[in-house]
Motif scaffolding. Structure first.
Motif, mmCIF file in Angstrom:
data_model
loop_
_atom_site.group_PDB
_atom_site.id
_atom_site.type_symbol
_atom_site.label_atom_id
_atom_site.label_comp_id
_atom_site.label_asym_id
_atom_site.label_seq_id
_atom_site.Cartn_x
_atom_site.Cartn_y
_atom_site.Cartn_z
ATOM 1 N N TRP A 80 49.979 27.822 46.668
ATOM 2 C CA TRP A 80 48.611 27.086 46.566
ATOM 3 C C TRP A 80 49.255 25.575 46.771
ATOM 4 O O TRP A 80 50.269 25.325 46.159
ATOM 5 N N ASN A 81 48.538 24.631 47.144
ATOM 6 C CA ASN A 81 48.836 23.252 47.207
ATOM 7 C C ASN A 81 48.400 22.849 45.793
ATOM 8 O O ASN A 81 47.283 22.976 45.065
ATOM 9 N N ASP A 84 45.301 20.998 45.140
ATOM 10 C CA ASP A 84 43.872 21.540 45.319
ATOM 11 C C ASP A 84 43.841 22.575 44.256
ATOM 12 O O ASP A 84 42.618 23.107 44.070
ATOM 13 N N GLN A 86 44.974 26.299 41.889
ATOM 14 C CA GLN A 86 45.167 27.694 42.047
ATOM 15 C C GLN A 86 44.077 28.153 42.739
ATOM 16 O O GLN A 86 44.150 29.329 43.152
ATOM 17 N N ASP A 87 42.714 28.027 42.295
ATOM 18 C CA ASP A 87 41.477 28.486 43.205
ATOM 19 C C ASP A 87 41.864 28.549 44.861
ATOM 20 O O ASP A 87 40.736 29.221 45.297
ATOM 21 N N SER A 88 42.601 27.512 45.113
ATOM 22 C CA SER A 88 42.715 27.467 46.654
ATOM 23 C C SER A 88 44.138 28.647 47.188
ATOM 24 O O SER A 88 44.142 28.637 48.480
ATOM 25 N N SER A 89 44.554 29.330 46.319
ATOM 26 C CA SER A 89 45.782 29.962 46.669
ATOM 27 C C SER A 89 45.322 31.103 47.773
ATOM 28 O O SER A 89 44.155 31.683 47.773
ATOM 29 N N GLU A 90 46.380 31.667 48.566
ATOM 30 C CA GLU A 90 46.467 32.710 49.347
ATOM 31 C C GLU A 90 47.592 33.394 48.937
ATOM 32 O O GLU A 90 48.622 33.028 48.637
ATOM 33 N N TYR A 114 53.752 22.612 46.458
ATOM 34 C CA TYR A 114 53.260 23.598 46.366
ATOM 35 C C TYR A 114 53.778 24.552 45.345
ATOM 36 O O TYR A 114 54.963 24.623 44.880
#
Length: 249
Positions: A80-81, A84, A86-90, A114
């Protein structure tokens, strides 16, 4: 009567043997569990900074007891960025290539800093080392900070105190910018540990100019990473600094 007496003695002997065998089996299983070493995982990149919008290889070398692990249950990269959160992590599942090396190819959509976590499961042992990487030339040049005066920050998390599990601890950070208190900023603490299922984010309050505090109760003893994020979005300033602390019983 004599036969009955002999039968009773025989039953006692068989029962004792069964108990001894069970204890030996349990002891052997316990010894095997104790003998298993936590796997070591080393995350590596092709180079830094990584390119933007281009395929690049990320790999994790997994060893246990100094030997490569070619049959891990899984190795997954969570990415994740930092801006942004950790909620935006992939999460991407890695493939084993050779000698305990697991890889993915990934394209980063934009420049920035990142976070990469290599979630690794070997038998019943789990480890999740976290690595920070810069993407894009600007991110590398800025030292993971943004703004015209980037790189001239002093961030000091007070770690001299003792931290105990189950007790409320005060986290205090002093931030200076250009040798002056960095005041009226948005500051939050990112707390992580191998013992936690996910990172915790806690907002801090400015108690004095350039001094930001909050409280947190660490759930258990162990090693924790505290990442202090500070920013002024209207001035395009964002930075962070990590510290590691030990929490005792």
């Amino acid at each position: 009567m004599k036969k009955v007496f002999l039968s009773i003695i025989l039953l006692f002997v068989m029962s004792a043997c069964s108990v001894n065998n069970n204890e030996q089996d349990s002891s052997s299983a316990e010894e095997n569990n104790q003998a298993a070493e936590v796997p070591e995982v080393k995350v590596e990149f092709e180079h830094e900074p990584l390119p933007v919008k281009e395929e690049t290889t990320i790999q994790a070398s997994v060893t246990q007891g100094g030997e490569p692990v070619p049959d891990a249950e899984y190795v997954e990269f969570e990415i994740w960025n930092s801006e942004d959160g950790q909620d935006s992590s992939e999460t991407f599942k890695a493939q084993h290539t050779e000698s305990g090396v697991y890889t993915i190819t990934h394209s980063f959509a934009k420049e920035g800093t990142y976070q990469v976590i290599a979630h690794t499961q070997v038998d019943d042992l789990h480890t999740m080392p976290e690595t920070e990487v810069a993407v894009g030339q600007q991110a590398e040049a800025s030292g993971h900070e943004h703004g015209d005066d980037r790189g001239k920050f002093m961030v000091h998390l007070m770690t001299e105190q003792s931290f105990k599990a189950g007790e409320s601890s005060t986290l205090t950070t002093h931030i200076n910018h250009m040798e002056e208190p960095f005041s009226e900023a948005s500051v939050r603490y990112e707390i992580s540990s191998d013992q936690m299922e996910k990172h915790m984010y806690i907002d801090a309050e400015e108690s004095e100019r350039g001094e930001y505090t909050t409280t947190y109760t660490f759930p258990s003893p162990g090693t924790y990473t505290i990442n202090v994020h500070y920013e002024k979005p209207d001035e395009d300033i964002h930075g962070h600094q990590k510290e590691t602390i030990e929490v005792t019983q």
